[in-house]
Design a protein around this motif. Sequence first.
Motif, mmCIF file in Angstrom:
data_model
loop_
_atom_site.group_PDB
_atom_site.id
_atom_site.type_symbol
_atom_site.label_atom_id
_atom_site.label_comp_id
_atom_site.label_asym_id
_atom_site.label_seq_id
_atom_site.Cartn_x
_atom_site.Cartn_y
_atom_site.Cartn_z
ATOM 1 N N LEU A 17 49.895 28.561 54.292
ATOM 2 C CA LEU A 17 49.308 29.775 53.722
ATOM 3 C C LEU A 17 49.533 29.833 52.213
ATOM 4 C CD1 LEU A 17 50.144 32.673 56.208
ATOM 5 C CD2 LEU A 17 47.936 31.621 55.720
ATOM 6 N N ASP A 18 48.520 30.293 51.479
ATOM 7 C CA ASP A 18 48.634 30.400 50.025
ATOM 8 C C ASP A 18 48.212 31.799 49.597
ATOM 9 O OD1 ASP A 18 48.601 30.138 47.325
ATOM 10 O OD2 ASP A 18 46.970 28.694 47.247
ATOM 11 N N PRO A 19 49.115 32.789 49.737
ATOM 12 C CA PRO A 19 48.727 34.173 49.432
ATOM 13 C C PRO A 19 48.318 34.362 47.965
ATOM 14 C CG PRO A 19 51.097 33.985 49.934
ATOM 15 C CD PRO A 19 50.494 32.660 50.215
ATOM 16 N N GLN A 20 48.913 33.573 47.067
ATOM 17 C CA GLN A 20 48.558 33.694 45.647
ATOM 18 C C GLN A 20 47.099 33.250 45.428
ATOM 19 O OE1 GLN A 20 51.350 31.532 43.218
ATOM 20 N NE2 GLN A 20 50.768 32.640 41.354
ATOM 21 N N GLY A 21 46.741 32.150 46.059
ATOM 22 C CA GLY A 21 45.360 31.675 45.965
ATOM 23 C C GLY A 21 44.395 32.684 46.560
ATOM 24 N N LYS A 22 44.798 33.277 47.681
ATOM 25 C CA LYS A 22 43.965 34.274 48.352
ATOM 26 C C LYS A 22 43.749 35.485 47.434
ATOM 27 C CE LYS A 22 41.816 35.516 52.039
ATOM 28 N NZ LYS A 22 40.600 34.770 52.342
ATOM 29 N N ALA A 23 44.816 35.905 46.747
ATOM 30 C CA ALA A 23 44.719 37.048 45.832
ATOM 31 C C ALA A 23 43.757 36.727 44.685
ATOM 32 C CB ALA A 23 46.100 37.400 45.284
ATOM 33 N N ILE A 24 43.837 35.498 44.175
ATOM 34 C CA ILE A 24 42.932 35.097 43.088
ATOM 35 C C ILE A 24 41.491 35.108 43.583
ATOM 36 C CG2 ILE A 24 42.276 33.183 41.581
ATOM 37 C CD1 ILE A 24 45.292 32.398 41.611
ATOM 38 N N GLN A 25 41.305 34.605 44.810
ATOM 39 C CA GLN A 25 39.951 34.569 45.365
ATOM 40 C C GLN A 25 39.373 35.978 45.494
ATOM 41 O OE1 GLN A 25 39.594 33.290 49.440
ATOM 42 N NE2 GLN A 25 37.502 34.041 49.426
ATOM 43 N N GLN A 26 40.203 36.894 46.017
ATOM 44 C CA GLN A 26 39.724 38.276 46.191
ATOM 45 C C GLN A 26 39.422 38.926 44.847
ATOM 46 O OE1 GLN A 26 42.856 39.832 48.629
ATOM 47 N NE2 GLN A 26 41.927 39.101 50.541
ATOM 48 N N THR A 27 40.260 38.618 43.852
ATOM 49 C CA THR A 27 40.017 39.174 42.518
ATOM 50 C C THR A 27 38.705 38.639 41.954
ATOM 51 O OG1 THR A 27 42.399 39.224 42.187
ATOM 52 C CG2 THR A 27 41.032 39.488 40.233
ATOM 53 N N LEU A 28 38.494 37.330 42.116
ATOM 54 C CA LEU A 28 37.238 36.731 41.628
ATOM 55 C C LEU A 28 36.045 37.367 42.333
ATOM 56 C CD1 LEU A 28 38.282 32.975 41.368
ATOM 57 C CD2 LEU A 28 37.580 34.421 39.470
ATOM 58 N N ASN A 29 36.158 37.544 43.655
ATOM 59 C CA ASN A 29 35.082 38.205 44.402
ATOM 60 C C ASN A 29 34.828 39.599 43.833
ATOM 61 O OD1 ASN A 29 36.065 36.748 47.596
ATOM 62 N ND2 ASN A 29 34.608 35.994 46.118
ATOM 63 N N GLY A 30 35.905 40.317 43.576
ATOM 64 C CA GLY A 30 35.790 41.676 43.040
ATOM 65 C C GLY A 30 35.168 41.713 41.657
ATOM 66 N N MET A 31 35.301 40.598 40.914
ATOM 67 C CA MET A 31 34.733 40.529 39.569
ATOM 68 C C MET A 31 33.274 40.091 39.592
ATOM 69 S SD MET A 31 37.903 38.658 37.679
ATOM 70 C CE MET A 31 37.215 38.521 36.033
ATOM 71 N N GLY A 32 32.750 39.863 40.784
ATOM 72 C CA GLY A 32 31.336 39.506 40.875
ATOM 73 C C GLY A 32 31.078 38.027 41.155
ATOM 74 N N PHE A 33 32.127 37.227 41.213
ATOM 75 C CA PHE A 33 31.940 35.821 41.596
ATOM 76 C C PHE A 33 31.887 35.798 43.130
ATOM 77 C CE2 PHE A 33 34.168 35.548 37.524
ATOM 78 C CZ PHE A 33 33.383 34.641 36.847
ATOM 79 N N ASP A 34 30.685 35.933 43.681
ATOM 80 C CA ASP A 34 30.637 36.161 45.122
ATOM 81 C C ASP A 34 30.457 34.899 45.962
ATOM 82 O OD1 ASP A 34 28.202 35.908 44.069
ATOM 83 O OD2 ASP A 34 27.476 37.902 44.638
ATOM 84 N N ASN A 35 30.346 33.747 45.328
ATOM 85 C CA ASN A 35 30.192 32.529 46.142
ATOM 86 C C ASN A 35 31.449 31.656 46.162
ATOM 87 O OD1 ASN A 35 29.886 31.998 43.515
ATOM 88 N ND2 ASN A 35 27.920 30.940 43.658
ATOM 89 N N ILE A 36 32.603 32.296 45.958
ATOM 90 C CA ILE A 36 33.866 31.562 46.009
ATOM 91 C C ILE A 36 34.373 31.591 47.448
ATOM 92 C CG2 ILE A 36 36.187 31.363 45.028
ATOM 93 C CD1 ILE A 36 33.968 31.376 42.957
ATOM 94 N N GLU A 37 34.531 30.429 48.043
ATOM 95 C CA GLU A 37 34.945 30.401 49.446
ATOM 96 C C GLU A 37 36.448 30.292 49.619
ATOM 97 O OE1 GLU A 37 32.500 27.432 51.267
ATOM 98 O OE2 GLU A 37 30.936 28.927 51.539
ATOM 99 N N GLU A 38 37.090 29.587 48.725
ATOM 100 C CA GLU A 38 38.542 29.459 48.846
ATOM 101 C C GLU A 38 39.135 29.087 47.484
ATOM 102 O OE1 GLU A 38 40.121 26.322 51.333
ATOM 103 O OE2 GLU A 38 41.809 27.564 51.954
#
Lengths: 77, 77
Positions: free
Chosen positions: A14-35
Amino acid sequence: MKIKIIVTLKNGVLDPQGKAIQQTLNGMGFDNIEEVRQGKYFDVEINEKDEKKAKIKADEMCKKLLANLVIEDYKII
Amino acid sequence: MKIKIIVTLKNGVLDPQGKAIQQTLNGMGFDNIEEVRQGKYFDVEINEKDEKKAKIKADEMCKKLLANLVIEDYKII
């Protein structure tokens, strides 16, 4: 010479830090980030001209200190 | 596709974490280590088949979130 080392979490760890970055990117409008998975990077300046010997040293350093081989992989580049 | 990003401190920016690693390595008997600098590494899985477009997205992510351009450089590989 300069040796570059990348240490990454093994697949399945598990990589919770990576997951947090992904969610932040999604929230910033980068919606095609899968992981996103975060790792560590080291620039090591070794006083050794022979590339092969320097890489053997770097390998030893990774095994003994830089990487936790239970959960991490490393790559010397 | 998978994009790899390396974020490193700019030259001249102090890196106490790298220094600590260097001293530890020296203490462990690796006596020819001249400098260690630590950076960050990201594996980003982007849902985008075109490599050029994916790299442009990655560049934007680095500028907006992953790197602090005042003190850090980034490289997309």
